[in-house]
Design a protein around this motif. Sequence first.
Motif, PDB file in Angstrom:
ATOM      1  N   GLU A  35      39.995 -16.146  82.845  1.00  0.00           N
ATOM      2  CA  GLU A  35      39.179 -14.932  82.798  1.00  0.00           C
ATOM      3  C   GLU A  35      37.746 -15.262  82.408  1.00  0.00           C
ATOM      4  OE1 GLU A  35      42.012 -11.237  81.673  1.00  0.00           O
ATOM      5  OE2 GLU A  35      41.454 -12.509  79.975  1.00  0.00           O
ATOM      6  N   GLY A  36      36.810 -14.461  82.901  1.00  0.00           N
ATOM      7  CA  GLY A  36      35.416 -14.654  82.495  1.00  0.00           C
ATOM      8  C   GLY A  36      34.448 -14.156  83.534  1.00  0.00           C
ATOM      9  N   LEU A  37      33.163 -14.484  83.322  1.00  0.00           N
ATOM     10  CA  LEU A  37      32.101 -14.038  84.225  1.00  0.00           C
ATOM     11  C   LEU A  37      32.317 -14.623  85.612  1.00  0.00           C
ATOM     12  CD1 LEU A  37      28.959 -14.418  81.925  1.00  0.00           C
ATOM     13  CD2 LEU A  37      29.876 -12.278  82.859  1.00  0.00           C
TER      14      LEU A  37
ATOM     15  N   VAL B  83      27.400  -7.084  85.919  1.00  0.00           N
ATOM     16  CA  VAL B  83      28.092  -8.365  85.876  1.00  0.00           C
ATOM     17  C   VAL B  83      29.530  -8.113  86.291  1.00  0.00           C
ATOM     18  CG1 VAL B  83      26.661  -9.602  84.193  1.00  0.00           C
ATOM     19  CG2 VAL B  83      28.481  -8.078  83.382  1.00  0.00           C
TER      20      VAL B  83
ATOM     21  N   ALA C 260      44.333  -3.573  80.779  1.00  0.00           N
ATOM     22  CA  ALA C 260      44.058  -4.110  79.439  1.00  0.00           C
ATOM     23  C   ALA C 260      42.560  -4.311  79.249  1.00  0.00           C
ATOM     24  CB  ALA C 260      44.802  -5.438  79.241  1.00  0.00           C
ATOM     25  N   ALA C 261      41.884  -4.798  80.289  1.00  0.00           N
ATOM     26  CA  ALA C 261      40.444  -5.063  80.172  1.00  0.00           C
ATOM     27  C   ALA C 261      39.656  -3.762  80.052  1.00  0.00           C
ATOM     28  CB  ALA C 261      39.961  -5.879  81.367  1.00  0.00           C
TER      29      ALA C 261
ATOM     30  N   GLU D 251      36.965   0.758  74.603  1.00  0.00           N
ATOM     31  CA  GLU D 251      37.072   1.038  73.168  1.00  0.00           C
ATOM     32  C   GLU D 251      36.047   0.265  72.353  1.00  0.00           C
ATOM     33  OE1 GLU D 251      41.092   0.539  71.860  1.00  0.00           O
ATOM     34  OE2 GLU D 251      41.844   2.142  73.163  1.00  0.00           O
ATOM     35  N   THR D 252      35.842  -0.990  72.706  1.00  0.00           N
ATOM     36  CA  THR D 252      34.935  -1.820  71.910  1.00  0.00           C
ATOM     37  C   THR D 252      33.505  -1.302  71.979  1.00  0.00           C
ATOM     38  OG1 THR D 252      36.301  -3.762  72.301  1.00  0.00           O
ATOM     39  CG2 THR D 252      34.021  -4.162  71.609  1.00  0.00           C
ATOM     40  N   PHE D 253      33.074  -0.941  73.171  1.00  0.00           N
ATOM     41  CA  PHE D 253      31.663  -0.609  73.366  1.00  0.00           C
ATOM     42  C   PHE D 253      31.430   0.873  73.673  1.00  0.00           C
ATOM     43  CE2 PHE D 253      31.870  -5.186  74.797  1.00  0.00           C
ATOM     44  CZ  PHE D 253      31.199  -5.702  73.699  1.00  0.00           C
TER      45      PHE D 253
ATOM     46  N   TYR E  34      26.035  -1.781  84.886  1.00  0.00           N
ATOM     47  CA  TYR E  34      27.485  -1.637  84.881  1.00  0.00           C
ATOM     48  C   TYR E  34      28.193  -2.934  84.517  1.00  0.00           C
ATOM     49  CZ  TYR E  34      26.241   2.567  87.418  1.00  0.00           C
ATOM     50  OH  TYR E  34      25.675   3.772  87.764  1.00  0.00           O
ATOM     51  N   ILE E  35      29.316  -2.780  83.847  1.00  0.00           N
ATOM     52  CA  ILE E  35      30.271  -3.875  83.703  1.00  0.00           C
ATOM     53  C   ILE E  35      31.365  -3.627  84.732  1.00  0.00           C
ATOM     54  CG2 ILE E  35      31.992  -4.922  82.196  1.00  0.00           C
ATOM     55  CD1 ILE E  35      30.194  -4.124  79.811  1.00  0.00           C
TER      56      ILE E  35
ATOM     57  N   HIS F 130      37.928 -10.916  77.137  1.00  0.00           N
ATOM     58  CA  HIS F 130      38.399 -11.394  78.435  1.00  0.00           C
ATOM     59  C   HIS F 130      37.559 -12.563  78.955  1.00  0.00           C
ATOM     60  CE1 HIS F 130      41.587  -8.365  79.092  1.00  0.00           C
ATOM     61  NE2 HIS F 130      40.857  -7.704  78.208  1.00  0.00           N
ATOM     62  N   GLY F 131      37.291 -13.504  78.050  1.00  0.00           N
ATOM     63  CA  GLY F 131      36.684 -14.771  78.460  1.00  0.00           C
ATOM     64  C   GLY F 131      35.178 -14.763  78.593  1.00  0.00           C
ATOM     65  N   VAL F 132      34.535 -13.667  78.200  1.00  0.00           N
ATOM     66  CA  VAL F 132      33.087 -13.548  78.397  1.00  0.00           C
ATOM     67  C   VAL F 132      32.345 -13.769  77.076  1.00  0.00           C
ATOM     68  CG1 VAL F 132      31.193 -12.055  79.125  1.00  0.00           C
ATOM     69  CG2 VAL F 132      33.406 -11.950  80.311  1.00  0.00           C
TER      70      VAL F 132
ATOM     71  N   GLN G  40      35.965  -2.934  63.687  1.00  0.00           N
ATOM     72  CA  GLN G  40      36.978  -2.754  64.735  1.00  0.00           C
ATOM     73  C   GLN G  40      37.887  -3.971  64.890  1.00  0.00           C
ATOM     74  OE1 GLN G  40      35.921  -1.227  68.751  1.00  0.00           O
ATOM     75  NE2 GLN G  40      33.842  -1.089  67.950  1.00  0.00           N
TER      76      GLN G  40
ATOM     77  N   ARG H 132      40.026  -2.537  76.495  1.00  0.00           N
ATOM     78  CA  ARG H 132      39.273  -3.334  75.539  1.00  0.00           C
ATOM     79  C   ARG H 132      37.769  -3.033  75.610  1.00  0.00           C
ATOM     80  NH1 ARG H 132      39.407  -7.459  71.717  1.00  0.00           N
ATOM     81  NH2 ARG H 132      41.370  -6.366  71.338  1.00  0.00           N
ATOM     82  N   TYR H 133      37.231  -3.025  76.820  1.00  0.00           N
ATOM     83  CA  TYR H 133      35.781  -2.800  76.967  1.00  0.00           C
ATOM     84  C   TYR H 133      35.401  -1.351  76.635  1.00  0.00           C
ATOM     85  CZ  TYR H 133      34.310  -7.402  78.408  1.00  0.00           C
ATOM     86  OH  TYR H 133      33.981  -8.738  78.395  1.00  0.00           O
TER      87      TYR H 133
ATOM     88  N   MET I 184      26.364   2.484  72.505  1.00  0.00           N
ATOM     89  CA  MET I 184      25.802   1.362  71.766  1.00  0.00           C
ATOM     90  C   MET I 184      25.110   0.355  72.697  1.00  0.00           C
ATOM     91  SD  MET I 184      29.333  -0.669  70.724  1.00  0.00           S
ATOM     92  CE  MET I 184      28.451  -1.780  69.658  1.00  0.00           C
TER      93      MET I 184
ATOM     94  N   ILE J 276      22.254  -4.076  80.592  1.00  0.00           N
ATOM     95  CA  ILE J 276      22.348  -5.525  80.660  1.00  0.00           C
ATOM     96  C   ILE J 276      20.935  -6.062  80.492  1.00  0.00           C
ATOM     97  CG2 ILE J 276      23.017  -7.521  82.031  1.00  0.00           C
ATOM     98  CD1 ILE J 276      25.023  -5.681  83.504  1.00  0.00           C
TER      99      ILE J 276
ATOM    100  N   ILE K 267      33.377  -9.360  86.091  1.00  0.00           N
ATOM    101  CA  ILE K 267      34.234 -10.128  85.180  1.00  0.00           C
ATOM    102  C   ILE K 267      35.637 -10.184  85.772  1.00  0.00           C
ATOM    103  CG2 ILE K 267      35.220 -10.210  82.857  1.00  0.00           C
ATOM    104  CD1 ILE K 267      32.738  -8.622  81.883  1.00  0.00           C
TER     105      ILE K 267
END
Lengths: 141, 141
Positions: B80-82, B8, B17-18, B24-26, B58-59, A129-131, A102, B21-22, A1, A5, B10
């Motif tokens: 957490e974040g960028l 980026v 966990a991250a 599965e989500t995307f 890439y993430i 995760h804060g992004v 989801q 999440r990433y 999907m 970036i 992160i």
Amino acid sequence: MLQRIDHVGIAVASLDAAIERYRETFALEVVAVEVNAEQGVREAMLELRDGAAGASSYIQLLQPLADDTPVGRFLARRGEGLHHVGYAVADVASELESLAAQGIELIDQRPRHGSMGAAIAFLHPRGLHGVLTELVQPGRA
Amino acid sequence: MLQRIDHVGIAVASLDAAIERYRETFALEVVAVEVNAEQGVREAMLELRDGAAGASSYIQLLQPLADDTPVGRFLARRGEGLHHVGYAVADVASELESLAAQGIELIDQRPRHGSMGAAIAFLHPRGLHGVLTELVQPGRA
């Protein structure tokens, strides 16, 4: 999907100073300067051209139109720096539908207008995760 | 000089966990998980494949190996974040030379080892409107 970036959004106090710094340091071209009143920003897009075959990506510089805007509050709380990341998608509406199914927390339930004619939508940082995350369906050819 | 946004970075409290999440989500693939002791992180690279012609981006998810590391201090201060953005360049050593000649503040005076065999160098956020900036000369084919 997610195809690539598309851009990073950088919150800055002075758009003109930031444009000069990024343009001169990295020899980038400013391809758009726009006011987005809905988002409360004046912004510039600087293009990174990835050769003949690849799609461009962008550095988006964001100056708040007022202190009481999302980017204005970000600046007051954290200072200048990375504000969000935008990923290119083929169809932002269908991606939103799939993410909602989801259980991912959306900021925008439907696409709205972004830079340079794009259709965009933001996802909430709480689930990622804060992004602060933006989906971008580019409007440019 | 900058070809595209390569990744980026992160900062996350829990890499596992991250990743979940990433991923599965995307619907992203994890293409590398590495420990970089020099930088004090355990990290994962999730690939965004931009069709046949374009280069991947890439993430990068970064979990500190200890509280007393740059990413550990970032997490304690901001959550957490960028954390940073990485731009692809053809030759990181020559870019560093050119940036130093412009008076841009470098963190790394010479290239060092990054993810997946890349040669990388960081530029100081002070000179770039608060953005920790990485130059990446990809090591992958």
